[in-house]
Motif scaffolding. Structure first.
Motif, PDB file in Angstrom:
ATOM      1  N   SER A 132       0.821  -1.211   0.000  1.00 15.19           N
ATOM      2  CA  SER A 132       0.000   0.000   0.000  1.00 15.19           C
ATOM      3  C   SER A 132       0.857   1.263   0.000  1.00 15.19           C
ATOM      4  CB  SER A 132      -0.931   0.000   1.216  1.00 15.19           C
ATOM      5  OG  SER A 132      -0.181  -0.071   2.418  1.00 15.19           O
ATOM      6  N   ALA A 133       2.156   1.106   0.286  1.00 12.55           N
ATOM      7  CA  ALA A 133       3.051   2.266   0.314  1.00 12.55           C
ATOM      8  C   ALA A 133       3.473   2.701  -1.089  1.00 12.55           C
ATOM      9  CB  ALA A 133       4.295   1.946   1.151  1.00 12.55           C
ATOM     10  N   VAL A 134       3.316   1.819  -2.077  1.00 10.27           N
ATOM     11  CA  VAL A 134       3.716   2.154  -3.450  1.00 10.27           C
ATOM     12  C   VAL A 134       2.502   2.696  -4.196  1.00 10.27           C
ATOM     13  CG1 VAL A 134       4.705   1.314  -5.608  1.00 10.27           C
ATOM     14  CG2 VAL A 134       5.498   0.371  -3.419  1.00 10.27           C
ATOM     15  N   GLN A 135       2.494   3.998  -4.419  1.00 13.46           N
ATOM     16  CA  GLN A 135       1.396   4.649  -5.103  1.00 13.46           C
ATOM     17  C   GLN A 135       1.816   5.061  -6.519  1.00 13.46           C
ATOM     18  OE1 GLN A 135      -1.753   5.059  -3.647  1.00 13.46           O
ATOM     19  NE2 GLN A 135      -0.867   3.725  -2.066  1.00 13.46           N
ATOM     20  N   ALA A 136       0.838   5.396  -7.327  1.00 14.70           N
ATOM     21  CA  ALA A 136       1.143   5.885  -8.674  1.00 14.70           C
ATOM     22  C   ALA A 136       1.982   7.156  -8.590  1.00 14.70           C
ATOM     23  CB  ALA A 136      -0.160   6.162  -9.433  1.00 14.70           C
ATOM     24  N   TRP A 137       2.961   7.276  -9.477  1.00 13.93           N
ATOM     25  CA  TRP A 137       3.803   8.474  -9.483  1.00 13.93           C
ATOM     26  C   TRP A 137       2.945   9.699  -9.789  1.00 13.93           C
ATOM     27  CZ3 TRP A 137       9.447   8.877  -9.681  1.00 13.93           C
ATOM     28  CH2 TRP A 137      10.096   7.673  -9.414  1.00 13.93           C
ATOM     29  N   ALA A 151       6.413  -7.038  -0.173  1.00 15.03           N
ATOM     30  CA  ALA A 151       6.070  -5.609  -0.179  1.00 15.03           C
ATOM     31  C   ALA A 151       7.330  -4.755  -0.101  1.00 15.03           C
ATOM     32  CB  ALA A 151       5.128  -5.297   0.981  1.00 15.03           C
ATOM     33  N   LYS A 152       8.282  -5.155   0.732  1.00 14.49           N
ATOM     34  CA  LYS A 152       9.543  -4.406   0.836  1.00 14.49           C
ATOM     35  C   LYS A 152      10.324  -4.472  -0.472  1.00 14.49           C
ATOM     36  CE  LYS A 152      10.262  -4.579   5.847  1.00 14.49           C
ATOM     37  NZ  LYS A 152      11.139  -5.064   6.955  1.00 14.49           N
TER      38      LYS A 152
END
Length: 525
Positions: free
Chosen positions: A335-340, A475-476
């Motif tokens: 969930s920490a990786v969002q669209a740029w 996730a990491k």
């Protein structure tokens, strides 16, 4: 759409994949009428006990060990053949199928208890010998099964029948998700050829093949001896038409009940049903060649692309801007990786910094696109091209048909290439990041143009973990990829469209593109 990214990378398998894709692209040029027969007829003239489905392409084969190919799996899986386990696409949980339970005896050993009293379509009994044979045929034979490369990827295992309802499976290395991998092994009788593929398989599923009129239609009929609950439709008839507008029109004119693979402009109207289709569109960045070997340029590419605008305009709102290939609901999603964010000023700044440091930012970059990979594929690449040019890069586009495009997708890649961005799409129907990370981001992955030793180590560690540790580790790895590697520019999680007749009720889900279960279709009313 055939998910070509799942094809293994050896030359022999590349040739087999190309042959399958070429065959799958051969479409009938006949009339749109779909013939049905049966004692009951609806007001529209169709057989009330037959569901009529129109596909974008004819299945290249119904070979069970190629069921990870979309065009094959959507007809075969859970209809003609079944596996030991199955994944619920809604919850992600693994459920019993031909196995009723399983347990891990040691890090490398599993025991499966099989469902008793099940028979194949030819009347022979399903037992542990058939299960062991099917596993060995898929993973241990030389017939180049697509499932072997996509799902198992070199994993060594042995399957042994202890008695009729007990199967033991041993792996050379610990594999915490073996029961999930086995959900892709379709079970066939031990009399099935182990030296060559079969076009029309015998299975244990609720439907059996009645007639395949090559180039025209395929008919399945309900198997009277099915072990489970009988599906409501007595038969299913498949035809195929290349043009989405024709497929949509067939539903509207009561010549078909279900049409898949549609675009907004195909005119399905009130019959259109939208659903998340498991696919994520992205650009693979060849980070081995200048100027793409500079992380500032790769970051600039991501800042320059207006994902919200792309989804709103080119994709007609059917999708969601994305930042990673592992979507929600799949083990390993972060969930920490969002669209740029779209930040053209930052993109220009990064390109200028790279240029000042001696990076040849004026070297032409070629976008290798694929015609038909999704609706308005060429238009999407033109939008990207314009954004990257505005950021200060030189970008060209070359759109290819699927077989030529495959040469760029899979190792070994064509030689003497300049810097490229590959238009691609990835679907993780298995529900675990292991089916994404190694092949897409590993240094030696079948589809990977670039990797790092640190990311390789993170992927390997995650693959050996289980439970919450597995989720956290993958996730990491995804977060590290997004921040420190930036190997791609992820665009959007896509949305599919199908057309549905008022005489049929069906709720599509994330697995529908790959596994269209006829038992989930019901006569309306």
């Amino acid at each position: 759409m055939i998910k070509t990214m799942r094809v293994p990378s050896t030359p022999r398998r590349r040739q087999a994949a190309s042959a399958l894709l070429a065959l799958g692209a051969m479409l009938s040029a006949g009339a749109c009428s779909v013939a049905n027969s049966g004692p009951e007829t609806s007001s529209g003239g169709a057989a009330a006990n037959t569901v009529r489905i129109v596909l974008p392409e004819e299945p290249p084969t119904l070979e069970p060990c190629d069921a990870s190919l979309t065009a094959t799996g959507r007809v075969t899986r859970a209809n003609i053949t079944e596996a030991l386990t199955e994944r619920d696409p809604g919850t992600g949980r693994l459920q019993p199928a031909l196995a009723t339970e399983w347990k891990q005896d040691s890090p490398t050993e599993w025991t499966f208890t099989l469902r008793p009293g099940v028979k194949f379509h030819d009347g022979t009994a399903f037992d542990a010998k058939a299960a062991a044979f099917s596993i060995d045929r898929t993973v241990g034979s030389e017939i180049d099964c697509n499932v072997d490369g996509y799902v198992f990827g070199g994993i060594e295992l042995t399957a042994t029948a202890v008695d009729d309802t007990t199967l033991k499976v041993k792996t050379a290395k610990p594999d915490p998700i073996l029961p999930l991998r086995l959900s892709f092994v379709e079970i066939v009788p031990a009399t099935t050829s182990a030296t060559g593929k079969v076009r029309e398989p015998v299975g244990t599923g609720p439907y059996k093949i009645a007639k395949w009129d090559t180039g025209r239609s395929l008919r399945l009929e309900r198997h009277a001896g099915y072990w489970g609950k009988a599906p409501e439709f007595a038969a299913a008839e498949y035809v195929w038409r290349a043009e989405g507008s024709i497929r949509a029109a067939m539903v509207k004119s009561d010549e078909a009940d279900v049409a898949i693979g549609l675009a907004p402009e195909d005119g399905a109207g009130d019959s259109a049903v939208q659903y998340p289709n498991n696919e994520t569109s992205y650009l693979r960045i060849d980070a081995t060649k200048a100027p793409l070997n500079d992380i500032r340029v790769r970051q600039a590419i991501n800042y320059a692309i207006d994902r919200d605008g792309l989804v709103a305009s080119v994709f007609a709102g059917l999708g969601k801007p994305a930042g990673q290939l592992v979507p929600e609901g799949v083990t390993g999603h972060s969930s920490a990786v969002q669209a740029w964010p779209h930040d053209m000023a930052q993109a220009k700044k990064l390109v200028a910094e790279a240029k000042a440091a001696g990076v040849p930012t004026d070297t032409p970059i070629k976008i290798i696109g694929r015609n038909g990979i999704y609706p308005k594929a060429a238009e999407a690449m033109e939008v990207v091209q314009n954004s990257l040019i505005e950021a200060g890069l030189k970008v060209e586009i070359e759109m290819l048909d699927v077989n030529a495009w495959l040469e760029y997708l899979l190792r070994p890649f064509p030689k003497n290439l300049g810097p490229t961005l590959l238009q691609a799409q990835h679907g993780n129907q298995a529900g675990d990041a292991a089916f994404t990370m190694g092949q897409i981001y590993g240094s030696k992955g079948a589809q990977s143009s670039y990797g790092t030793s640190e990311l390789d180590s993170m992927i390997a560690a995650a693959e050996q973990a289980s439970g919450e540790e597995r989720q956290t580790a993958f996730a990491k790895a995804l977060e590290h990829q997004s921040k420190d590697v930036v190997r791609d520019a992820v665009l959007a999680h896509m949305t599919g469209i199908l057309a549905l007749s008022p005489r049929v009720t069906y709720k599509p889900n994330a697995a529908t593109n790959d596994e269209m279960r006829l038992a989930d279709m019901h006569p309306a009313g």
